[in-house]
Design a protein around this motif. Structure first.
Motif, PDB file in Angstrom:
ATOM      1  N   ASN A   1      76.702  72.190  48.814  1.00 27.27           N
ATOM      2  CA  ASN A   1      77.775  73.125  48.443  1.00 27.27           C
ATOM      3  C   ASN A   1      77.163  74.503  48.196  1.00 27.27           C
ATOM      4  O   ASN A   1      76.849  74.862  47.057  1.00 27.27           O
ATOM      5  N   PRO A   2      76.979  75.280  49.246  1.00 27.59           N
ATOM      6  CA  PRO A   2      76.238  76.540  49.114  1.00 27.59           C
ATOM      7  C   PRO A   2      76.995  77.675  48.446  1.00 27.59           C
ATOM      8  O   PRO A   2      76.375  78.628  47.991  1.00 27.59           O
ATOM      9  N   ILE A   3      78.332  77.609  48.375  1.00 25.09           N
ATOM     10  CA  ILE A   3      79.112  78.702  47.816  1.00 25.09           C
ATOM     11  C   ILE A   3      79.538  78.351  46.395  1.00 25.09           C
ATOM     12  O   ILE A   3      80.133  77.304  46.148  1.00 25.09           O
ATOM     13  N   ILE A   4      79.230  79.232  45.459  1.00 22.43           N
ATOM     14  CA  ILE A   4      79.613  79.061  44.068  1.00 22.43           C
ATOM     15  C   ILE A   4      80.714  80.056  43.742  1.00 22.43           C
ATOM     16  O   ILE A   4      80.610  81.237  44.071  1.00 22.43           O
ATOM     17  N   GLU A   5      81.760  79.576  43.104  1.00 22.95           N
ATOM     18  CA  GLU A   5      82.869  80.423  42.701  1.00 22.95           C
ATOM     19  C   GLU A   5      82.969  80.436  41.184  1.00 22.95           C
ATOM     20  O   GLU A   5      83.015  79.396  40.538  1.00 22.95           O
ATOM     21  N   LEU A   6      82.980  81.642  40.609  1.00 21.59           N
ATOM     22  CA  LEU A   6      83.122  81.842  39.178  1.00 21.59           C
ATOM     23  C   LEU A   6      84.439  82.545  38.900  1.00 21.59           C
ATOM     24  O   LEU A   6      84.906  83.350  39.711  1.00 21.59           O
ATOM     25  N   PHE A  39      87.212  82.307  56.255  1.00 18.59           N
ATOM     26  CA  PHE A  39      87.987  81.408  55.405  1.00 18.59           C
ATOM     27  C   PHE A  39      89.150  82.174  54.784  1.00 18.59           C
ATOM     28  O   PHE A  39      89.098  83.402  54.638  1.00 18.59           O
ATOM     29  N   ASP A  40      90.184  81.462  54.367  1.00 17.08           N
ATOM     30  CA  ASP A  40      91.200  82.094  53.543  1.00 17.08           C
ATOM     31  C   ASP A  40      90.687  82.163  52.103  1.00 17.08           C
ATOM     32  O   ASP A  40      89.587  81.691  51.789  1.00 17.08           O
ATOM     33  N   LEU A  41      91.470  82.744  51.211  1.00 15.95           N
ATOM     34  CA  LEU A  41      91.000  82.951  49.842  1.00 15.95           C
ATOM     35  C   LEU A  41      90.853  81.666  49.051  1.00 15.95           C
ATOM     36  O   LEU A  41      90.231  81.664  47.983  1.00 15.95           O
ATOM     37  N   ASP A  42      91.387  80.565  49.565  1.00 17.31           N
ATOM     38  CA  ASP A  42      91.214  79.262  48.917  1.00 17.31           C
ATOM     39  C   ASP A  42      90.023  78.494  49.467  1.00 17.31           C
ATOM     40  O   ASP A  42      89.758  77.370  49.034  1.00 17.31           O
ATOM     41  N   GLY A  43      89.323  79.092  50.444  1.00 17.88           N
ATOM     42  CA  GLY A  43      88.154  78.435  51.009  1.00 17.88           C
ATOM     43  C   GLY A  43      88.434  77.540  52.190  1.00 17.88           C
ATOM     44  O   GLY A  43      87.560  76.761  52.600  1.00 17.88           O
TER      45      GLY A  43
END
Length: 312
Positions: free
Chosen positions: A75-80, A121-125
């Motif tokens: 899971n390379p993308i982290i969302e904060l 991607f869209d904003l939801d990934g």
């Protein structure tokens, strides 16, 4: 395609401009005030443990969430969230080897140097499309070879720094169709040695962090050379702020690692940080993002973290 002879036609005039701009930058380097930024200590709130590899890209979504490339292979993308709390990790089902992430036109773009693609991607990934042919590096109009970054121009075109191998800039239309390209490996004007980050300003000028050549090159929208800012060590990241200033993260070993703030005319006016591992210091500042209010987030490779800075 923009040919080398096009650059030669402008070399005399551009060379004069380059010398003047470089002298401004050089003079500024002797007495640069440190920008009044302070690092946010407890950010991310989830702690450094969520970042397991070097962070190579960072951006912010319209809702204030921060995305950065620095999780792990799975899971390379982290969302904060806006406060720095972990929301989720994602992207491993699509991304082979993450590099840069940008939020453009309310879509998320990630350059994948593993599959030689740019994923949208869209904003939801959710994956919308991918440009380039998966696992097929190339130099033609359908393929990339380790693309490093993507930027959006005012007219809707996209500019790609194609990057680690091809040493070129590719212009695509709004649907990702090839329009033209320029560049090759070298140190002359219009040539590159790892074009690592790219940005386009409100006037359509293209700024390329030419990493191994230690400079930022500036071009017109059609690839015609304008000038070169040659005083950097290893410019990794570039971001054009809302006020027009250009923020450049410099990760070379022969001078303090920092973020330079440069005017559109090429004058270095401020710098942020120094080499080190403490809060507010940098070890390979690989990418950066600057919000409209001046808030800045810097992604670090060797330190494997993101740092948030706010104006004092």
């Amino acid at each position: 395609m923009v040919k080398r002879r096009d650059f030669l036609k402008t070399s005399v005039v551009a060379g004069i401009g380059s010398a003047l701009l470089a002298s401004c930058g050089g003079a500024a380097k002797k007495d640069i005030a440190t920008l009044d930024y302070k690092v946010v200590d407890a950010w991310p709130k989830s702690g450094d443990g969520i970042t397991e590899v070097g962070v190579t890209g960072v951006t912010q979504l319209p809702n204030g969430h921060v995305l950065y490339c620095g999780g792990d292979v799975a899971n390379p993308i982290i969302e904060l969230d806006a406060e720095g709390n972990l929301v989720r990790k994602w992207g491993g089902d699509v991304i082979t080897l993450k590099h840069e992430v940008r939020c453009l036109n309310n879509k998320i773009f990630i350059t994948d140097i593993g599959s030689h693609q740019i994923h949208q991607f869209d904003l939801d990934g959710n994956l919308l499309t991918s440009w380039g042919i998966k696992d097929e590096p190339g130099t033609d109009h359908q393929r990339f070879n380790k693309p490093t970054d993507i930027a959006l121009a005012p007219n809707g075109d996209y500019y790609v720094s194609d990057g680690y191998k091809n040493n070129r800039v590719v212009c695509l239309d709004t649907n990702g169709k090839f329009k033209f390209e320029w560049g090759e490996k070298g140190s002359a004007h219009g040539q590159f040695h790892i074009p690592h980050n790219i940005g386009v300003d409100k006037d359509g000028r293209v700024y390329v962090a030419d990493r191994k050549n230690g400079r930022v090159q500036v071009f017109e929208y059609d690839g015609k050379f304008v000038t070169s800012w040659d005083w950097f060590s290893r410019p990794f990241g570039i971001f054009i702020a809302n006020n027009g200033n250009i923020y450049v993260s410099d990760g070379g070993a022969d001078q303090p690692q920092c973020v330079h703030v440069v005017t559109p005319e090429g004058k270095v006016v401020k710098k942020i940080g120094k080499t080190g591992k403490a809060k507010g210091e940098f070890d390979i500042p690989h990418s950066l993002f600057v919000a409209k209010d001046g808030m800045m987030i810097v992604a670090e490779g060797t330190n494997k973290r993101v740092q948030k800075f706010v104006k004092q």
